[in-house]
Each structure stands twice: as C-alpha cells, then as structure tokens.
Design a protein around this motif. Sequence first.
Motif, PDB file in Angstrom:
ATOM      1  N   ASP A   1       0.810  -1.220   0.000  1.00 38.68           N
ATOM      2  CA  ASP A   1       0.000   0.000   0.000  1.00 38.68           C
ATOM      3  C   ASP A   1       0.845   1.273   0.000  1.00 38.68           C
ATOM      4  N   GLN A   2       2.120   1.154  -0.254  1.00 40.97           N
ATOM      5  CA  GLN A   2       3.017   2.313  -0.212  1.00 40.97           C
ATOM      6  C   GLN A   2       2.861   3.157  -1.467  1.00 40.97           C
ATOM      7  N   GLU A   3       2.898   4.479  -1.308  1.00 35.97           N
ATOM      8  CA  GLU A   3       2.718   5.382  -2.446  1.00 35.97           C
ATOM      9  C   GLU A   3       3.948   6.250  -2.736  1.00 35.97           C
ATOM     10  N   ALA A   4       4.782   6.450  -1.731  1.00 32.28           N
ATOM     11  CA  ALA A   4       5.955   7.311  -1.910  1.00 32.28           C
ATOM     12  C   ALA A   4       7.149   6.698  -1.187  1.00 32.28           C
ATOM     13  N   PRO A   5       8.358   7.008  -1.632  1.00 36.56           N
ATOM     14  CA  PRO A   5       9.551   6.458  -0.975  1.00 36.56           C
ATOM     15  C   PRO A   5       9.679   6.965   0.464  1.00 36.56           C
ATOM     16  N   HIS A   6      10.131   6.092   1.359  1.00 34.06           N
ATOM     17  CA  HIS A   6      10.474   6.534   2.711  1.00 34.06           C
ATOM     18  C   HIS A   6      11.803   7.294   2.690  1.00 34.06           C
ATOM     19  N   VAL A   7      12.693   6.882   1.812  1.00 31.52           N
ATOM     20  CA  VAL A   7      13.990   7.551   1.678  1.00 31.52           C
ATOM     21  C   VAL A   7      13.796   8.845   0.895  1.00 31.52           C
ATOM     22  N   LYS A   8      14.139   9.948   1.518  1.00 32.61           N
ATOM     23  CA  LYS A   8      13.956  11.265   0.887  1.00 32.61           C
ATOM     24  C   LYS A   8      15.114  11.650  -0.030  1.00 32.61           C
ATOM     25  N   GLU A   9      16.316  11.245   0.350  1.00 28.06           N
ATOM     26  CA  GLU A   9      17.475  11.584  -0.462  1.00 28.06           C
ATOM     27  C   GLU A   9      18.575  10.558  -0.257  1.00 28.06           C
ATOM     28  N   LEU A  10      19.449  10.467  -1.238  1.00 22.97           N
ATOM     29  CA  LEU A  10      20.649   9.647  -1.137  1.00 22.97           C
ATOM     30  C   LEU A  10      21.830  10.557  -0.850  1.00 22.97           C
ATOM     31  N   ARG A  11      22.651  10.142   0.089  1.00 21.71           N
ATOM     32  CA  ARG A  11      23.812  10.940   0.483  1.00 21.71           C
ATOM     33  C   ARG A  11      25.079  10.182   0.106  1.00 21.71           C
ATOM     34  N   PHE A  12      25.802  10.726  -0.852  1.00 23.26           N
ATOM     35  CA  PHE A  12      27.016  10.096  -1.366  1.00 23.26           C
ATOM     36  C   PHE A  12      28.243  10.745  -0.741  1.00 23.26           C
ATOM     37  N   LYS A  13      29.250   9.911  -0.484  1.00 23.20           N
ATOM     38  CA  LYS A  13      30.574  10.386  -0.105  1.00 23.20           C
ATOM     39  C   LYS A  13      31.562   9.832  -1.119  1.00 23.20           C
ATOM     40  N   PHE A  14      32.448  10.690  -1.586  1.00 27.76           N
ATOM     41  CA  PHE A  14      33.472  10.268  -2.538  1.00 27.76           C
ATOM     42  C   PHE A  14      34.843  10.699  -2.036  1.00 27.76           C
ATOM     43  N   TRP A  15      35.857   9.879  -2.377  1.00 26.11           N
ATOM     44  CA  TRP A  15      37.243  10.197  -2.059  1.00 26.11           C
ATOM     45  C   TRP A  15      38.122   9.826  -3.255  1.00 26.11           C
ATOM     46  N   PRO A  16      39.302  10.419  -3.378  1.00 27.79           N
ATOM     47  CA  PRO A  16      40.239   9.947  -4.397  1.00 27.79           C
ATOM     48  C   PRO A  16      40.606   8.489  -4.102  1.00 27.79           C
ATOM     49  N   PRO A  17      40.942   7.710  -5.140  1.00 26.33           N
ATOM     50  CA  PRO A  17      41.286   6.298  -4.913  1.00 26.33           C
ATOM     51  C   PRO A  17      42.586   6.162  -4.136  1.00 26.33           C
ATOM     52  N   MET A  18      42.732   5.012  -3.482  1.00 23.56           N
ATOM     53  CA  MET A  18      43.967   4.720  -2.766  1.00 23.56           C
ATOM     54  C   MET A  18      44.857   3.848  -3.639  1.00 23.56           C
ATOM     55  N   GLY A  19      46.107   3.670  -3.216  1.00 26.36           N
ATOM     56  CA  GLY A  19      47.060   2.905  -4.003  1.00 26.36           C
ATOM     57  C   GLY A  19      46.639   1.474  -4.261  1.00 26.36           C
ATOM     58  N   VAL A  20      45.850   0.894  -3.339  1.00 27.15           N
ATOM     59  CA  VAL A  20      45.419  -0.493  -3.513  1.00 27.15           C
ATOM     60  C   VAL A  20      44.322  -0.611  -4.554  1.00 27.15           C
ATOM     61  N   ASP A  21      43.728   0.505  -4.962  1.00 27.46           N
ATOM     62  CA  ASP A  21      42.609   0.469  -5.893  1.00 27.46           C
ATOM     63  C   ASP A  21      43.048   0.325  -7.341  1.00 27.46           C
ATOM     64  N   GLU A  22      44.107   0.988  -7.703  1.00 28.71           N
ATOM     65  CA  GLU A  22      44.526   0.977  -9.097  1.00 28.71           C
ATOM     66  C   GLU A  22      46.008   1.288  -9.195  1.00 28.71           C
ATOM     67  N   SER A  23      46.577   0.996 -10.347  1.00 30.28           N
ATOM     68  CA  SER A  23      48.018   1.133 -10.514  1.00 30.28           C
ATOM     69  C   SER A  23      48.466   2.581 -10.615  1.00 30.28           C
TER      70      SER A  23
END
Length: 207
Positions: free
Chosen positions: A145-167
Amino acid sequence: MDVDWVAVAVAGVTGTIAIVIAYASYRASARSADASETSAVASKDSAKEAAKLTQIESQRRQDEREDRHELLAPALPREIETTLEQGSISGHKSLFANVVVTSPRNYRAHVVGWTGTSMVPVSGLDLQVLGQRMYKLHIEHWAADQEAPHVKELRFKFWPPMGVDESNPWSCACGRPTSEDTERLGHWEIRLPVERPRRPRIRILSP
C-alpha cells in the motif's frame, strides 16, 4: 692689575673651537639618528610588503587547490530517478535507481539513504566506483500500500582512490579527508533527492 690678554684670547679661541666641535658633533648625531630612523621605516615597509606578497602567493596557491578540487569532483545526475521491480523470489517489490558517475576518473565511495529522521543502508554501490559505469542501487523495500519512498534523499561520499585500488592513483591536495575511514566526512559529499518511481507507460492500441 695686569691682564694676560694673550691667555684670554687663547681661551676664547679654544672655547669657540669647542663650541664648533660640539655643534658639528650634534649635527652628525642628528643626521645619524635621522638615517637610522629612515632605515628603520624602510625596513618596516619592506617587511610589510614581503608579508603582503607572501599572503597573496599563499591565497593564489589555495585558489589553485580549490579549482583543482572542483575539477576532480564526481559528476552525478541532479536527481535520482527510481523504478519499482518485483522480486523474483520473495514476490515483494523494491525501489531501485540506476546511477552513473559520468566523470572519467575512479573514486572510493559510500552511500546511505536519509528518511528525514535517520540513515538507512543502500546497497549496490561498490567501494571502488569506476567512472562511466552504471550502478543499480537498491534503495528500499516497497510495501503493497506504499505510495511514496520513505527515503527522501541519497547521500554520497566520494574520495580519491587509494594505491590499492589501481596502478595509477590520482590525488587531490586540498587537505580534505581521505577514504581511510568511510565513517568520516567525504572528500566530496553529494545529496540527491529521491523521486517517486516512474509509472509504466500504457499503450492503447487502436482496434
């Protein structure tokens, strides 16, 4: 009484010479004091100018770091477009969203949902996010019976990659947090509203 005029004359000349010498010494001292004061003022002005130039250079470098920080930021859509999908096993519906990080770079990332009162987990986003790749996020389960999302927004956090992620990891030298602890502040933080799920279009065929 006999007066020794020669002695008097000599004394007078000697006194005059002493006065001249004293005056010359005073003038020399005054000129030396003026020169010292002028030198002190010049040194003070020079120090102020050097401090001003240092401040200008420091601000210029800070501006360059901020410009690079903005240039390296991940690019996301302005809002999250959601869809409802029926679970193949449970039979219950769930709310999903397809998100593409359109930046060419890779990042470390973390996302949660905000209901207005609390944070809830959102799955589907890898710790290492690849640029130009689509990620399907599971936002929440959907009641009958739900009509609208309970989640109002998505909150993203980003960082530069670390050495273990890529060469060939890249970095941002602005001094903001790294991804060593994803519970900390993000290097970049983005909040996107969650829209109601799209309703499927119904095509009416002419008889």
